[in-house]
Scaffold this motif. Structure first.
Motif, PDB file in Angstrom:
ATOM      1  N   PHE A  34      91.654  35.136  42.966  1.00  0.00           N
ATOM      2  CA  PHE A  34      91.048  35.523  44.477  1.00  0.00           C
ATOM      3  C   PHE A  34      90.293  33.768  44.751  1.00  0.00           C
ATOM      4  CE2 PHE A  34      86.692  35.863  46.685  1.00  0.00           C
ATOM      5  CZ  PHE A  34      87.310  36.142  47.706  1.00  0.00           C
ATOM      6  N   SER A  62      91.345  31.333  47.878  1.00  0.00           N
ATOM      7  CA  SER A  62      90.653  30.977  48.815  1.00  0.00           C
ATOM      8  C   SER A  62      90.205  29.533  49.335  1.00  0.00           C
ATOM      9  CB  SER A  62      89.478  32.481  48.774  1.00  0.00           C
ATOM     10  OG  SER A  62      88.626  31.749  47.403  1.00  0.00           O
ATOM     11  N   GLY A  73      90.805  27.583  52.348  1.00  0.00           N
ATOM     12  CA  GLY A  73      89.940  26.686  52.576  1.00  0.00           C
ATOM     13  C   GLY A  73      90.669  25.483  52.703  1.00  0.00           C
TER      14      GLY A  73
END
Length: 72
Positions: free
Chosen positions: A30, A34, A38
């Protein structure tokens, strides 16, 4: 201690790895995904002005880009 391991009261190394590694990979996946997403978005935002400058120098005043419109 050896008796507890032999009697099955404490998990052995293989059992710990079998139970822990899949969960650890899921938990670490995760933040990795992410962080990559980002970073991709932030890099795009940071490079957007460079793209505008490059387009302005390639096309020049013939495509509606004048020095006064590039001032921000």
């Amino acid at each position: 201690m050896a008796r507890a391991i032999r009697d099955g009261l404490l998990p052995d190394r293989v059992g710990l790895l079998r139970d822990f590694l899949p969960r650890a990979f899921l938990v670490l996946a995760f933040p990795l995904v992410s962080g990559l997403a980002g970073g991709w978005v932030l890099a795009g935002r940071m490079l957007a002005p460079l793209t505008r400058i490059t387009d302005a120098t390639r096309h020049g005043p013939h495509h509606g880009v004048t020095p006064s419109s590039c001032r921000g």
